[in-house]
Design a protein around this motif. Structure first.
Motif, PDB file in Angstrom:
ATOM      1  N   ILE A  81      -4.447   1.672   5.600  1.00  0.00           N
ATOM      2  CA  ILE A  81      -3.815   1.007   6.761  1.00  0.00           C
ATOM      3  C   ILE A  81      -4.604  -0.275   7.053  1.00  0.00           C
ATOM      4  N   GLU A  82      -5.921  -0.160   7.017  1.00  0.00           N
ATOM      5  CA  GLU A  82      -6.754  -1.345   7.281  1.00  0.00           C
ATOM      6  C   GLU A  82      -6.537  -2.419   6.214  1.00  0.00           C
ATOM      7  N   LEU A  83      -6.408  -1.982   4.954  1.00  0.00           N
ATOM      8  CA  LEU A  83      -6.165  -2.952   3.869  1.00  0.00           C
ATOM      9  C   LEU A  83      -4.794  -3.612   4.026  1.00  0.00           C
ATOM     10  N   THR A  84      -3.842  -2.857   4.565  1.00  0.00           N
ATOM     11  CA  THR A  84      -2.503  -3.430   4.797  1.00  0.00           C
ATOM     12  C   THR A  84      -2.564  -4.426   5.955  1.00  0.00           C
ATOM     13  N   GLN A  85      -3.410  -4.142   6.932  1.00  0.00           N
ATOM     14  CA  GLN A  85      -3.551  -5.089   8.052  1.00  0.00           C
ATOM     15  C   GLN A  85      -4.091  -6.426   7.569  1.00  0.00           C
ATOM     16  N   THR A  86      -5.057  -6.369   6.651  1.00  0.00           N
ATOM     17  CA  THR A  86      -5.664  -7.622   6.190  1.00  0.00           C
ATOM     18  C   THR A  86      -4.824  -8.306   5.116  1.00  0.00           C
ATOM     19  N   GLY A  87      -3.927  -7.547   4.473  1.00  0.00           N
ATOM     20  CA  GLY A  87      -3.107  -8.126   3.412  1.00  0.00           C
ATOM     21  C   GLY A  87      -3.705  -7.897   2.026  1.00  0.00           C
ATOM     22  N   ALA A  88      -4.818  -7.178   1.942  1.00  0.00           N
ATOM     23  CA  ALA A  88      -5.372  -6.854   0.623  1.00  0.00           C
ATOM     24  C   ALA A  88      -4.417  -5.909  -0.103  1.00  0.00           C
ATOM     25  N   VAL A  89      -3.680  -5.125   0.682  1.00  0.00           N
ATOM     26  CA  VAL A  89      -2.595  -4.289   0.167  1.00  0.00           C
ATOM     27  C   VAL A  89      -1.328  -4.757   0.878  1.00  0.00           C
ATOM     28  N   ASP A  90      -0.196  -4.820   0.147  1.00  0.00           N
ATOM     29  CA  ASP A  90       1.039  -5.315   0.785  1.00  0.00           C
ATOM     30  C   ASP A  90       1.854  -4.207   1.428  1.00  0.00           C
ATOM     31  N   LEU A  91       1.867  -3.050   0.737  1.00  0.00           N
ATOM     32  CA  LEU A  91       2.709  -1.945   1.195  1.00  0.00           C
ATOM     33  C   LEU A  91       1.902  -0.660   1.148  1.00  0.00           C
ATOM     34  N   ALA A  92       2.148   0.237   2.095  1.00  0.00           N
ATOM     35  CA  ALA A  92       1.452   1.524   2.049  1.00  0.00           C
ATOM     36  C   ALA A  92       2.327   2.607   2.656  1.00  0.00           C
ATOM     37  N   LYS A  93       2.140   3.810   2.127  1.00  0.00           N
ATOM     38  CA  LYS A  93       2.803   4.984   2.696  1.00  0.00           C
ATOM     39  C   LYS A  93       1.694   5.796   3.337  1.00  0.00           C
ATOM     40  N   VAL A  94       1.827   6.010   4.635  1.00  0.00           N
ATOM     41  CA  VAL A  94       0.791   6.782   5.350  1.00  0.00           C
ATOM     42  C   VAL A  94       1.458   7.734   6.336  1.00  0.00           C
ATOM     43  N   SER A  95       0.767   8.803   6.656  1.00  0.00           N
ATOM     44  CA  SER A  95       1.332   9.743   7.625  1.00  0.00           C
ATOM     45  C   SER A  95       1.361   9.104   9.019  1.00  0.00           C
ATOM     46  N   ALA A  96       2.427   9.404   9.786  1.00  0.00           N
ATOM     47  CA  ALA A  96       2.515   8.883  11.156  1.00  0.00           C
ATOM     48  C   ALA A  96       1.322   9.359  11.993  1.00  0.00           C
ATOM     49  N   SER A  97       0.759  10.509  11.630  1.00  0.00           N
ATOM     50  CA  SER A  97      -0.409  11.005  12.386  1.00  0.00           C
ATOM     51  C   SER A  97      -1.593  10.051  12.272  1.00  0.00           C
ATOM     52  N   GLN A  98      -1.728   9.458  11.115  1.00  0.00           N
ATOM     53  CA  GLN A  98      -2.839   8.522  10.903  1.00  0.00           C
ATOM     54  C   GLN A  98      -2.624   7.219  11.673  1.00  0.00           C
ATOM     55  N   LEU A  99      -1.353   6.883  11.898  1.00  0.00           N
ATOM     56  CA  LEU A  99      -1.054   5.630  12.610  1.00  0.00           C
ATOM     57  C   LEU A  99      -1.368   5.734  14.099  1.00  0.00           C
ATOM     58  N   GLU A 100      -1.511   6.976  14.559  1.00  0.00           N
ATOM     59  CA  GLU A 100      -1.841   7.198  15.978  1.00  0.00           C
ATOM     60  C   GLU A 100      -3.090   6.422  16.407  1.00  0.00           C
ATOM     61  N   GLY A 101      -4.048   6.297  15.504  1.00  0.00           N
ATOM     62  CA  GLY A 101      -5.288   5.580  15.812  1.00  0.00           C
ATOM     63  C   GLY A 101      -5.097   4.069  15.929  1.00  0.00           C
ATOM     64  N   PHE A 102      -3.921   3.587  15.523  1.00  0.00           N
ATOM     65  CA  PHE A 102      -3.650   2.143  15.538  1.00  0.00           C
ATOM     66  C   PHE A 102      -2.633   1.769  16.617  1.00  0.00           C
ATOM     67  N   GLU A 103      -1.681   2.673  16.848  1.00  0.00           N
ATOM     68  CA  GLU A 103      -0.641   2.427  17.866  1.00  0.00           C
ATOM     69  C   GLU A 103      -0.317   3.788  18.498  1.00  0.00           C
ATOM     70  N   SER A 104      -0.565   3.892  19.804  1.00  0.00           N
ATOM     71  CA  SER A 104      -0.464   5.216  20.453  1.00  0.00           C
ATOM     72  C   SER A 104       0.939   5.820  20.404  1.00  0.00           C
ATOM     73  N   ASP A 105       1.988   4.983  20.288  1.00  0.00           N
ATOM     74  CA  ASP A 105       3.339   5.558  20.213  1.00  0.00           C
ATOM     75  C   ASP A 105       3.487   6.544  19.050  1.00  0.00           C
ATOM     76  N   TYR A 106       2.768   6.297  17.962  1.00  0.00           N
ATOM     77  CA  TYR A 106       2.898   7.186  16.807  1.00  0.00           C
ATOM     78  C   TYR A 106       2.349   8.587  17.090  1.00  0.00           C
ATOM     79  N   SER A 107       1.579   8.740  18.177  1.00  0.00           N
ATOM     80  CA  SER A 107       1.026  10.062  18.492  1.00  0.00           C
ATOM     81  C   SER A 107       2.139  11.061  18.811  1.00  0.00           C
ATOM     82  N   ILE A 108       3.318  10.544  19.177  1.00  0.00           N
ATOM     83  CA  ILE A 108       4.422  11.431  19.552  1.00  0.00           C
ATOM     84  C   ILE A 108       4.767  12.389  18.398  1.00  0.00           C
ATOM     85  N   PHE A 109       4.577  11.937  17.158  1.00  0.00           N
ATOM     86  CA  PHE A 109       4.935  12.783  16.014  1.00  0.00           C
ATOM     87  C   PHE A 109       3.956  13.935  15.792  1.00  0.00           C
TER      88      PHE A 109
END
Ligand code: GCU
Length: 335
Positions: A81-109
């Motif tokens: 996710i961090e590499l996708t933020q910087t653009g070192a990686v263009d695309l990533a598949k990650v669990s919505a649970s992991q995105l909770e640490g970046f955007e609280s709305d994802y915690s709903i899942f």
């Protein structure tokens, strides 16, 4: 001497010509997108991402190519996710649970039993009010979501004991994803949560660092957890989608046509995924039962649902989560 300088001159000229050709081909060279995820090659999500890559190439007449790095080759989910933020990686598949640490709305899942069943979940995931809110709001932190892939229901599995009730959870050390809500969930069930990356789970169960984990059925066969965990309880406590994200700058730099290609390929690969997922779950459940000796156990979900009611109340009133909580409840009722 003259001969030598003619040869040198000729060589220099040749290099110039080659450099020129190189320049031309650079302009027509395909755009290459790097896609990272942490799942094995036979995993249904990998197959659907491969389908995405194929569709992108086909729809863009090979002007865009997608190179997939599976198996956490480029790092854990948090790292990619961090590499996708910087653009070192263009695309990533990650669990919505992991995105909770970046955007609280994802915690709903990760809120247990927020969806009554898979049909309700699917209805919500295809509701435009929900996708509009979720997909673009992370643009300012560097990425957008393109689509989701069904990652099944999450169930509890243990090394060596049956769990029928929350009472059986007492003292049980359970691995969860690095997600605050998942930690709260295991606490509410009465167990002891341990957050760790997916890649560490097999050894942690084997060595007794944890007694249990929770995931969909692919963890047993695809990640071999069925070798070390023999009881799989159908608790169905979470339905967490796998999210497909893209570096926002990279997406915005693409032409309108190319953006359209990416969006269409993402949506079509999500539809393609449904069948692949259903087939894989059926096949892998049989393999886990017959070849790995895993016991699949039906449980009454009521005590588990009751135990997490305070968590629902907290989500409904917390400043950070009340809006998304409300939106999901409304989306469940929408026709
Ligand atoms: C699911 C999901 C993975 C995730 C894993 C986990 O299997 O598809 O993306 O890493 O759960 O529990 O960490």
């Amino acid at each position: 001497m003259v001969k030598k300088s003619v040869i040198t001159l000729f060589t220099v000229l040749l290099l110039f010509i080659l450099a020129g050709c190189q320049g031309d081909s650079d302009q027509t060279k395909a755009i290459e997108l790097k896609l990272a995820h942490n799942l094995p090659l036979e995993h249904p999500v990998h197959l659907s991402l491969a389908e995405f890559a194929r569709l992108v190439e086909e729809k863009s007449s090979e002007e865009i190519k997608v190179k997939i790095y599976p198996n956490a080759q480029l790092g854990s989910e948090r790292e990619v996710i961090e590499l996708t933020q910087t653009g070192a990686v263009d695309l990533a598949k990650v669990s919505a649970s992991q995105l909770e640490g970046f955007e609280s709305d994802y915690s709903i899942f990760s809120l247990p039993y927020i969806f009554e069943d898979y049909e309700t979940y699917e209805k919500v995931m295809n509701n435009e009010k929900v996708t509009d809110k979720l997909y673009n709001q992370t643009e300012d932190i560097g990425f957008i979501a393109l689509t989701y892939y069904n990652a099944g229901q999450r169930h509890l599995y243990t090394k060596d004991r049956e769990v029928h009730d929350v009472n059986d959870m007492r003292g049980l050390k359970v691995r969860v994803q690095p997600s605050q809500t998942s930690v709260q969930m295991i606490n509410a069930f009465g167990g002891i949560p341990t957050a760790m990356d997916y890649g560490e789970v097999y050894t942690a169960i084997q060595s007794g660092v944890i007694d249990a984990a929770e995931n969909n059925e692919t963890a047993l066969v695809g990640n071999n957890h069925g070798e070390v965990a023999k009881y799989f309880m159908y608790t169905g406590h979470q339905i967490v989608p796998d999210m497909f994200i893209m570096n926002a700058t990279k997406f915005n730099q693409l032409s309108d046509d190319h953006q359209q290609v990416i969006k269409e390929a993402a949506q079509e690969s999500t539809l393609y995924h449904e069948d692949v997922w259903a087939k894989t779950i059926e096949e892998q459940t049989e393999i886990a039962k017959d070849e790995m000796g895993v016991n699949f156990i039906e449980v009454d979900k009521t005590p588990f649902i009751d135990a997490v009611q305070p968590l629902h109340e907290q989500f409904a009133k917390d400043e950070k989560t009340k809006e998304i909580y409300q939106l999901i409840q409304e989306a469940k009722q929408d026709e």
